[in-house]
Design a protein around this motif. Structure first.
Motif, PDB file in Angstrom:
ATOM      1  N   GLY A 507       0.534  -1.185   0.081  1.00  0.00           N
ATOM      2  CA  GLY A 507      -0.235   0.124   0.038  1.00  0.00           C
ATOM      3  C   GLY A 507       0.887   1.378   0.109  1.00  0.00           C
ATOM      4  N   VAL A 508       2.021   1.289  -0.601  1.00  0.00           N
ATOM      5  CA  VAL A 508       2.978   2.572  -0.675  1.00  0.00           C
ATOM      6  C   VAL A 508       2.765   2.817  -2.308  1.00  0.00           C
ATOM      7  N   GLN A 509       3.548   3.944  -2.547  1.00  0.00           N
ATOM      8  CA  GLN A 509       4.120   4.301  -3.823  1.00  0.00           C
ATOM      9  C   GLN A 509       5.217   4.866  -3.799  1.00  0.00           C
ATOM     10  N   VAL A 510       6.254   4.500  -4.584  1.00  0.00           N
ATOM     11  CA  VAL A 510       7.624   4.899  -5.029  1.00  0.00           C
ATOM     12  C   VAL A 510       7.525   6.070  -5.986  1.00  0.00           C
ATOM     13  N   VAL A 511       8.185   7.095  -5.399  1.00  0.00           N
ATOM     14  CA  VAL A 511       8.260   8.287  -6.423  1.00  0.00           C
ATOM     15  C   VAL A 511       9.702   8.496  -6.499  1.00  0.00           C
ATOM     16  N   GLU A 512      10.042   8.918  -7.908  1.00  0.00           N
ATOM     17  CA  GLU A 512      11.584   9.299  -7.999  1.00  0.00           C
ATOM     18  C   GLU A 512      11.584  10.739  -7.899  1.00  0.00           C
ATOM     19  N   GLU A 513      12.581  11.147  -7.320  1.00  0.00           N
ATOM     20  CA  GLU A 513      12.995  12.762  -7.073  1.00  0.00           C
ATOM     21  C   GLU A 513      14.402  12.970  -7.632  1.00  0.00           C
ATOM     22  N   SER A 514      14.685  14.129  -7.905  1.00  0.00           N
ATOM     23  CA  SER A 514      16.129  14.431  -8.164  1.00  0.00           C
ATOM     24  C   SER A 514      16.700  14.654  -6.849  1.00  0.00           C
ATOM     25  N   VAL A 523      22.715   7.158 -11.299  1.00  0.00           N
ATOM     26  CA  VAL A 523      22.237   6.754 -10.133  1.00  0.00           C
ATOM     27  C   VAL A 523      20.805   7.612  -9.744  1.00  0.00           C
ATOM     28  N   ARG A 524      19.800   6.853  -9.344  1.00  0.00           N
ATOM     29  CA  ARG A 524      18.634   7.644  -9.028  1.00  0.00           C
ATOM     30  C   ARG A 524      18.133   7.328  -7.694  1.00  0.00           C
ATOM     31  N   PHE A 525      17.073   8.390  -7.375  1.00  0.00           N
ATOM     32  CA  PHE A 525      16.877   8.739  -5.818  1.00  0.00           C
ATOM     33  C   PHE A 525      15.204   8.551  -5.909  1.00  0.00           C
ATOM     34  N   PHE A 526      14.846   7.741  -4.851  1.00  0.00           N
ATOM     35  CA  PHE A 526      13.316   7.606  -4.761  1.00  0.00           C
ATOM     36  C   PHE A 526      12.924   8.012  -3.430  1.00  0.00           C
ATOM     37  N   ARG A 527      11.671   8.280  -3.373  1.00  0.00           N
ATOM     38  CA  ARG A 527      10.921   8.287  -1.987  1.00  0.00           C
ATOM     39  C   ARG A 527       9.801   7.223  -1.908  1.00  0.00           C
ATOM     40  N   VAL A 528       9.615   6.658  -0.721  1.00  0.00           N
ATOM     41  CA  VAL A 528       8.371   5.873  -0.648  1.00  0.00           C
ATOM     42  C   VAL A 528       7.449   6.381   0.106  1.00  0.00           C
ATOM     43  N   GLN A 529       6.294   6.713  -0.322  1.00  0.00           N
ATOM     44  CA  GLN A 529       5.080   7.338   0.214  1.00  0.00           C
ATOM     45  C   GLN A 529       3.998   6.383   0.456  1.00  0.00           C
ATOM     46  N   PHE A 540      18.361   5.101  -2.413  1.00  0.00           N
ATOM     47  CA  PHE A 540      19.109   5.468  -3.950  1.00  0.00           C
ATOM     48  C   PHE A 540      19.383   4.045  -4.407  1.00  0.00           C
ATOM     49  N   LEU A 541      19.339   4.495  -5.824  1.00  0.00           N
ATOM     50  CA  LEU A 541      19.657   3.122  -6.799  1.00  0.00           C
ATOM     51  C   LEU A 541      20.598   3.190  -7.706  1.00  0.00           C
ATOM     52  N   ASP A 542      21.572   2.284  -7.519  1.00  0.00           N
ATOM     53  CA  ASP A 542      22.861   2.616  -8.314  1.00  0.00           C
ATOM     54  C   ASP A 542      22.612   1.146  -9.376  1.00  0.00           C
ATOM     55  N   PRO A 543      22.253   1.362 -10.318  1.00  0.00           N
ATOM     56  CA  PRO A 543      22.120  -0.154 -11.259  1.00  0.00           C
ATOM     57  C   PRO A 543      23.404  -0.460 -12.115  1.00  0.00           C
ATOM     58  N   PHE A 544      24.038   0.398 -12.564  1.00  0.00           N
ATOM     59  CA  PHE A 544      25.169   0.211 -13.722  1.00  0.00           C
ATOM     60  C   PHE A 544      26.308  -0.312 -13.032  1.00  0.00           C
ATOM     61  N   ARG A 545      26.923  -1.057 -13.630  1.00  0.00           N
ATOM     62  CA  ARG A 545      28.391  -1.670 -13.449  1.00  0.00           C
ATOM     63  C   ARG A 545      29.246  -0.339 -14.129  1.00  0.00           C
ATOM     64  N   ARG A 546      30.558   0.026 -13.228  1.00  0.00           N
ATOM     65  CA  ARG A 546      31.528   0.869 -13.602  1.00  0.00           C
ATOM     66  C   ARG A 546      32.873   0.277 -13.340  1.00  0.00           C
ATOM     67  N   PRO A 547      33.362  -0.408 -14.369  1.00  0.00           N
ATOM     68  CA  PRO A 547      34.575  -1.168 -14.352  1.00  0.00           C
ATOM     69  C   PRO A 547      35.634  -0.479 -13.779  1.00  0.00           C
ATOM     70  N   ALA A 576      16.709   5.120   5.278  1.00  0.00           N
ATOM     71  CA  ALA A 576      17.088   5.122   3.729  1.00  0.00           C
ATOM     72  C   ALA A 576      18.059   4.280   3.522  1.00  0.00           C
ATOM     73  N   VAL A 577      17.963   3.535   2.426  1.00  0.00           N
ATOM     74  CA  VAL A 577      18.829   2.448   2.088  1.00  0.00           C
ATOM     75  C   VAL A 577      19.586   2.592   0.587  1.00  0.00           C
ATOM     76  N   HIS A 578      20.664   2.288   0.539  1.00  0.00           N
ATOM     77  CA  HIS A 578      21.162   1.869  -0.948  1.00  0.00           C
ATOM     78  C   HIS A 578      20.897   0.661  -1.510  1.00  0.00           C
ATOM     79  N   PHE A 579      20.451   0.603  -2.801  1.00  0.00           N
ATOM     80  CA  PHE A 579      20.429  -0.766  -3.597  1.00  0.00           C
ATOM     81  C   PHE A 579      21.322  -0.445  -4.754  1.00  0.00           C
ATOM     82  N   VAL A 580      22.331  -1.377  -4.743  1.00  0.00           N
ATOM     83  CA  VAL A 580      23.398  -1.514  -5.937  1.00  0.00           C
ATOM     84  C   VAL A 580      23.361  -2.689  -6.485  1.00  0.00           C
TER      85      VAL A 580
END
Length: 861
Positions: A507-514, A523-529, A540-547, A576-580
């Motif tokens: 029952g929450v919404q995930v909203v992206e913010e700058s 890297v992207r930043f999200f709020r859970v409301q 924070f979401l860091d999805p991509f690899r950086r060799p 607050a959490v990091h997801f890598v």
């Protein structure tokens, strides 16, 4: 002199000494500095005049220059930096750093190092500005933190006897101290993992780890806290469960650090016991740090540069692009089409190679992957002596503080007892072995029918061939090919489906913010409301690899936890959490295995995101039993195989069509396809972990690798490889040591939890799934470590949890697969009985006397 004021006397003495020493008078220096300032403003100092006719703005600029010490500090830093560079040139050459080509930039000047301005400590922003953190911040910040945190601990240690009858007066100061140290260290570790893997910052990380360890050690030696908690637990019957569990957790930590020795007077009467405790504690800490360094260094050294395209025959193009990116990070001019390609032993590359590569390449990669951290058995960088020493010092540490083994220490912080842990592994082995034999018979027949080498039995199959032929069977029977599936899983679609699932369940919404705190591109930043728009959490979401910059792998880490004590006027501090993740950047297409990893990684942070525990010392995953930590991650990963969720996650990169229904059903079936051997492998590692931390004797004839091979042979159908040394790279240096079985324990609990959600979805009610999700969030996730996991699961399920749900979920019992496996076993037994011959038929030359008894007895004369 006697008639002069004190301040005048103090000022005249240094001036007199300066003049006698030949230094220019203070006025000369001031006039010289003023001349420089006026020259910058386009003016000049008129000779012969005591005061310049410069404008007010110029005089103010000159005064600001004289009052500021920034120029003096900058010059001092430059000189110090150059001197250190000259002195360390040989060391830098050994580290293969091209220091001679570095540009001499003034950007290295760091002004905000002291407390109050240090980026790790000042709290000027909501979260630390990770991209601006340097090694100097980590060292100076943790040096200050170690000093003042230990002083605060000692101050509270002195005060606690006078406030021992109040929970808040005892717990709140500890929460402030622990939270400050944990947040600063987490920021340093995050920067090391995703931004700055340089030698300089790794040294700063080691310094920060030592400072945090010193703070933790000092806290655990405060016996007055232990006595206060004991009194509160015995006197206050109205204490909350969170307060009681926080006190019990800290008392266990105090006991395991020797507070009971302190109570008994051993520290005073026998100082050797105290010194022994400090020595073994320090040895465990140092070995833990060296272990990870050896593993990382050996993984880097076991990378192969391949220039011939023929050697990579069979590998998909996206694997070649990843290998070319690794080669470019190493300094080669590489392309995915022409190479060269750098193949490492990391799972992100080794996994596709073992599933698609040629036999020769599979053998090389598998051989090196199983020997990471092993360099022959001795020497620098080899974890073999580290493993022996780690087992010895852990056993010694347990004996010093009153336990028989490290496993006994571990089981004080687990949900399962030793008997239950061994029972779970034995039950899984019993049910999975027949299915594993049947699966390998199928695999052997399939391989021989498709051109594979003929082997006498399943025990002679090569380990590096199992994943390859399983993938071929998966493609032929279910029609699933990774190249085809990747086109339907772009990252945006996967995240949309994941966030939609979280919204439906909780029952929450995930909203992206700058956010200006994002540390890299992508890297992207999200709020859970919640439903009314109130903030629940952030991530924070860091999805991509950086060799060359970012550590490989999928993980989540806490930035800050939920806290009512450390909140502000707007309310409690939100978590607050990091997801890598470890995904390719262009194009961001995922395999289904990577989709499962994304779901599982996000699930590992659910307890932090939805925590509402008032006691910060047991908020989120803090204070929770070690063998239930992975329950949310296994629970959420299970949804990545559900057709409805997969349909929401899939969207073709060009046509935007979802996956066909047949493909959705095939992916759902792939979850249990030939999984028995992988399950037995996990059981074997868990059993090895328990054995070497409970009954292993380092002075016996059996070495640790001998014990591992004996247990592995007991839990496998294929004959173990004697040359493998996988134990040298497993995380035995972490809190997981002794709790490897906990991953299977958590998965069994998650299977039971997921069945409840399945029943709600099958009921047909549109609100049933949301009601079950709200109950799971309220009873299991929100309390964090402040509630016993057994009672939390029982409150959610309405009954005690059932571990048989895992066996049914994997089709090991009550399934068509198990019936086929049992029929195969019965046929094999009958065949062996027909082929068996009696002793008389085999050895007719030996005739047995008819009057001879079946057995002989020893009789006393």
């Amino acid at each position: 002199m006697a008639s002069l004021p004190m301040d005048v006397r103090l000022d005249t003495e240094p001036r007199r000494r300066r003049r006698s020493a030949g230094h220019p008078p203070r006025g000369a220096l001031a006039r010289a500095a003023l001349a420089v300032a006026l020259a910058g403003a386009g003016l000049a100092l008129v000779p012969g005049f005591r005061h310049s006719r410069a404008p007010v703005s110029a005089r103010r600029a000159a005064a600001d220059l004289l009052e500021s010490k920034g120029l003096e500090e900058m010059m001092t830093y430059r000189q110090m930096r150059e001197r250190r560079r000259r002195e360390a040139s040989r060391t830098w050459r050994k580290e293969s750093a091209d220091w001679s080509d570095e540009e001499d930039s003034d950007s290295d000047f760091i002004a905000n190092l002291k407390h109050g301005t240090n980026l790790l400590l000042n709290g000027a922003k909501e979260f630390p500005p990770w991209k601006d953190v340097r090694a100097e911040h980590a060292e100076r910040g943790h040096k200050w933190m170690e000093k003042f945190s230990i002083e605060e601990i000692w101050a509270q240690h002195c005060v606690v006897p006078y406030v021992a009858n109040d929970w808040r007066s005892v717990l709140d100061p500890l929460e402030r101290i622990v939270d400050k140290a944990d947040m600063a260290y987490a920021a340093v570790r995050h920067v090391k993992d995703v931004l700055d893997p340089s030698v300089k910052f790794r040294r700063a990380h080691r310094f920060a780890a030592q400072a945090r360890w010193a703070i933790e050690r000092r806290l655990r030696r405060c016996d007055r806290f232990s006595r206060a908690f004991l009194g509160l637990l015995g006197a206050d019957e109205n204490a909350t469960e969170g307060q009681r569990r926080a006190a019990a957790l800290l008392m266990i930590l105090f006991e395991q650090d020797g507070v009971n020795l302190q109570h008994n007077g051993i520290y005073r009467d026998d100082p050797d016991a105290f010194l022994e405790l400090q020595k073994v504690r320090g040895a465990v800490f140092n070995i833990s740090l060296i272990w990870d360094q050896n593993v990382d260094r050996d993984m880097e050294s076991r990378a192969y540069l391949i220039r011939s395209r023929e050697e990579l025959e069979g590998l998909p193009q996206w694997v070649l692009e990843d290998a070319a990116a690794m080669a470019r990070a190493a300094g080669y001019r590489a392309t995915g089409a022409e190479g060269p390609w750098l193949i490492s032993t990391h799972e992100a590359q080794a996994g596709p190679v073992l599933r698609h590569g040629s036999a020769a390449l599979r053998a090389v990669v598998f051989e090196n992957q199983r020997r990471i951290g092993f360099l022959g058995g001795a020497g620098k960088g080899d974890n073999t002596p580290m493993l022996e020493q780690l087992l010895q010092v852990r056993r010694r540490l347990a004996n010093v503080v009153g336990y028989t083994s490290h496993a006994e220490v571990v089981f004080t912080k687990t949900m399962a007892s030793p008997k239950q842990a061994y029972g779970l592994l034995a039950k899984l082995r019993k049910e999975a072995l027949p299915v594993a034999r049947y699966e390998l018979q199928e695999l052997k027949a399939f391989a021989e029918a498709h051109g594979g080498e003929r082997v006498a039995s399943t025990a002679d199959l090569e380990h590096f061939d199992l994943d390859f032929w399983r993938e071929r069977m998966l493609e032929e029977r279910l029609g699933l090919k990774e190249d085809y599936l990747r086109q339907f899983f772009p990252l945006d679609a996967v995240l949309e489906g994941l966030f939609g699932l979280v919204s439906r369940l909780f029952g929450v919404q995930v909203v992206e913010e700058s956010s200006e705190l994002c540390w890299a591109q992508g890297v992207r930043f999200f709020r859970v409301q919640d439903a009314v728009g109130a903030r629940v959490a952030s991530f924070f979401l860091d999805p991509f690899r950086r060799p060359g910059q970012k550590r490989r792998g999928f993980w989540s880490s806490k930035i800050q936890g939920y806290s009512e004590l450390l909140g502000d006027r707007h309310g409690p501090r939100r978590p607050a959490v990091h997801f890598v993740f470890d995904l390719p950047e262009a194009p961001a297409l995922l395999t289904h295995r990577e989709v499962v990893q994304v779901f599982r990684t996000f699930g590992s942070g659910l307890r932090e995101l939805f925590c509402r525990q008032r006691e910060g010392l047991v908020a989120g995953s803090l204070g929770l039993e070690e063998d239930v930590l992975e329950l949310p991650s296994h629970f959420l990963a299970r949804w990545a195989f559900e057709p409805e969720t997969l349909a929401a996650c899939s969207r073709h990169v060009e046509t935007k069509d979802p996956l066909p229904p047949a493909a959705l059903q095939a992916l759902a079936a792939s979850r249990t396809f030939h999984r028995a051997n992988a399950l037995l492998r996990r059981c074997a590692l868990a059993r090895i972990d328990l054995e070497i931390h409970s009954d292993y004797d380092p002075y016996s004839d059996l070495q640790v690798f001998d014990i591992g091979k004996l247990i592995e042979a007991e839990y496998s159908v294929v004959r173990p490889r004697t040359q493998d040394r996988e134990l040298c790279s497993l995380p035995f240096n972490t809190e997981k040591a002794g709790v490897f079985y906990g991953d299977l324990w958590s998965e069994a609990l998650a299977a039971d939890v997921f069945r409840t959600f399945q029943d709600a979805a099958a009921s047909g009610s549109p609100d049933a799934l949301g009601e079950v999700g709200a109950r799971f969030r309220r009873e299991v996730l929100a309390p964090g470590g402040g509630r016993a996991p057994g009672s939390a699961l029982e409150a959610f399920l309405g009954r005690p949890p059932e571990f048989a749900a895992l066996l049914r979920d994997l089709h090991l019992v009550d399934s068509e697969l198990r019936e086929k496996a049992d029929a195969e076993v019965e046929a094999e037994v009958e065949e062996n009985q027909r082929e068996a011959i009696s002793f008389e038929e085999a050895y007719p030359q030996f005739e047995q006397d008819e009057d001879e008894d079946d057995y002989a007895e020893f009789e006393e004369e």
